[in-house]
Design a protein around this motif. Structure first.
Motif, PDB file in Angstrom:
ATOM      1  N   TYR A 105       3.382 -12.710   9.075  1.00  0.00           N
ATOM      2  CA  TYR A 105       4.392 -11.646   8.991  1.00  0.00           C
ATOM      3  C   TYR A 105       3.848 -10.291   9.445  1.00  0.00           C
ATOM      4  O   TYR A 105       4.338  -9.242   9.012  1.00  0.00           O
ATOM      5  CB  TYR A 105       4.954 -11.545   7.572  1.00  0.00           C
ATOM      6  N   THR A 106       2.864 -10.305  10.305  1.00  0.00           N
ATOM      7  CA  THR A 106       2.312  -9.063  10.846  1.00  0.00           C
ATOM      8  C   THR A 106       3.090  -8.651  12.087  1.00  0.00           C
ATOM      9  O   THR A 106       3.440  -9.477  12.923  1.00  0.00           O
ATOM     10  CB  THR A 106       0.821  -9.233  11.175  1.00  0.00           C
ATOM     11  N   ARG A 122       1.229  -9.290   6.615  1.00  0.00           N
ATOM     12  CA  ARG A 122       2.171  -8.169   6.549  1.00  0.00           C
ATOM     13  C   ARG A 122       1.556  -6.834   6.967  1.00  0.00           C
ATOM     14  O   ARG A 122       1.915  -5.777   6.452  1.00  0.00           O
ATOM     15  CB  ARG A 122       2.786  -8.056   5.152  1.00  0.00           C
ATOM     16  N   VAL A 123       0.653  -6.870   7.919  1.00  0.00           N
ATOM     17  CA  VAL A 123       0.130  -5.636   8.510  1.00  0.00           C
ATOM     18  C   VAL A 123       1.141  -5.117   9.529  1.00  0.00           C
ATOM     19  O   VAL A 123       1.751  -5.903  10.263  1.00  0.00           O
ATOM     20  CB  VAL A 123      -1.237  -5.888   9.185  1.00  0.00           C
ATOM     21  N   SER A 124       1.333  -3.806   9.557  1.00  0.00           N
ATOM     22  CA  SER A 124       2.223  -3.189  10.542  1.00  0.00           C
ATOM     23  C   SER A 124       1.418  -2.232  11.411  1.00  0.00           C
ATOM     24  O   SER A 124       0.792  -1.300  10.894  1.00  0.00           O
ATOM     25  CB  SER A 124       3.357  -2.423   9.851  1.00  0.00           C
ATOM     26  N   GLN A 163      -4.407  -6.806   3.867  1.00  0.00           N
ATOM     27  CA  GLN A 163      -2.989  -7.128   3.698  1.00  0.00           C
ATOM     28  C   GLN A 163      -2.152  -5.885   3.414  1.00  0.00           C
ATOM     29  O   GLN A 163      -2.559  -4.991   2.683  1.00  0.00           O
ATOM     30  CB  GLN A 163      -2.853  -8.122   2.542  1.00  0.00           C
ATOM     31  N   ASP A 164      -0.962  -5.836   4.015  1.00  0.00           N
ATOM     32  CA  ASP A 164       0.036  -4.795   3.783  1.00  0.00           C
ATOM     33  C   ASP A 164      -0.384  -3.414   4.280  1.00  0.00           C
ATOM     34  O   ASP A 164       0.235  -2.409   3.911  1.00  0.00           O
ATOM     35  CB  ASP A 164       0.415  -4.700   2.300  1.00  0.00           C
ATOM     36  N   THR A 166      -0.643  -0.303   6.909  1.00  0.00           N
ATOM     37  CA  THR A 166       0.187   0.260   7.968  1.00  0.00           C
ATOM     38  C   THR A 166      -0.698   1.145   8.839  1.00  0.00           C
ATOM     39  O   THR A 166      -1.348   2.066   8.343  1.00  0.00           O
ATOM     40  CB  THR A 166       1.342   1.098   7.395  1.00  0.00           C
ATOM     41  N   ALA A 179      -6.635  -3.114   1.793  1.00  0.00           N
ATOM     42  CA  ALA A 179      -5.269  -3.617   1.629  1.00  0.00           C
ATOM     43  C   ALA A 179      -4.346  -2.498   1.158  1.00  0.00           C
ATOM     44  O   ALA A 179      -4.702  -1.705   0.288  1.00  0.00           O
ATOM     45  CB  ALA A 179      -5.263  -4.760   0.624  1.00  0.00           C
ATOM     46  N   GLY A 180      -3.157  -2.438   1.749  1.00  0.00           N
ATOM     47  CA  GLY A 180      -2.156  -1.460   1.353  1.00  0.00           C
ATOM     48  C   GLY A 180      -2.390  -0.070   1.883  1.00  0.00           C
ATOM     49  O   GLY A 180      -1.614   0.848   1.574  1.00  0.00           O
ATOM     50  N   ASN A 196      -3.547   5.732   0.530  1.00  0.00           N
ATOM     51  CA  ASN A 196      -2.352   6.260   1.197  1.00  0.00           C
ATOM     52  C   ASN A 196      -2.252   7.761   0.912  1.00  0.00           C
ATOM     53  O   ASN A 196      -1.897   8.141  -0.190  1.00  0.00           O
ATOM     54  CB  ASN A 196      -1.112   5.545   0.689  1.00  0.00           C
TER      55      ASN A 196
END
Length: 203
Positions: A105-106, A122-124, A163-164, A166, A179-180, A196
């Motif tokens: 899901y990247t 889920r990396v964007s 993971q996750d 951006t 991650a995140g 973040n």
């Protein structure tokens, strides 16, 4: 079984599976190339539909079908890159080096990804901080097209992205992104960032 023979056999099997994957996606490759020629690269309806369809193909065959499709239609995608379930490349201009693993899901917008980069799920990787334009430049329905604010995100070789995460800025070689994390500013080589917005940490 001699080690050299086992390695050679493994390479042959991988090549055969890749070839099968290419044959399965060949109709999509032909249609995508025709669209590119007929519309001089200004339309991507076939490409968009194909990447969405291939993103949900399961098992190892789905992995090799995605690999073969992007290798055949994108600017420079290695035949040795690995695209997990649900992952996709937004544009044909992407460059993906050998040994890259794109997590489940990247999403990758405009990227230039060096060899052996590892991405979690889920990396964007978006095309800069202003992918859809600055607020004053937006038009009705937010459709402003590709502008100078869209940039290619460069990620250096041997970097790991958790993971996750951006990513909106360049990342150097041998880096780790926690991650995140949300990366807003360029990350120099051999750096670990977390948080973040992402900041350098010493672990």
């Amino acid at each position: 079984m001699p080690e050299d023979f086992a390695v050679m056999l493994k390479r042959i099997i991988k090549w055969l599976v890749f070839s099968l994957g290419f044959l399965l996606v060949l109709p999509l490759v032909i249609l995508t190339r025709l669209e590119e020629i007929l519309f001089r690269g200004k339309a991507s309806y076939v490409f968009s539909g194909a990447k969405e369809l291939l993103s949900i193909c399961p098992t190892i065959f789905g992995t090799y079908m995605r690999r073969a499709f992007y290798w055949a239609v994108c600017k420079d995608v290695s035949a040795n890159a690995h695209f997990n379930f649900g992952s996709w490349l937004a544009y044909r201009e992407n460059k993906i080096g050998p040994g890259v693993t794109v997590g489940a899901y990247t999403f990758i917008g405009y990227g230039d990804i060096g060899r052996n980069v590892m991405m979690g799920a889920r990396v964007s990787i978006v095309s800069g901080k202003y992918q859809h334009g600055r607020p004053a430049e937006r038009i009705e329905n937010g459709k402003n097209g590709f502008t100078e604010e869209n940039v290619v995100i460069h990620i250096g070789e041997n970097t790991w992205i958790g993971q996750d995460a951006t990513i909106m800025a360049n990342i150097g070689k041998n880096c780790t992104v926690g991650a995140g994390s949300v990366v807003l500013n360029d990350v120099p080589d051999n750096t670990t960032v977390l948080g973040n917005p992402a900041r350098k940490v010493n672990l």
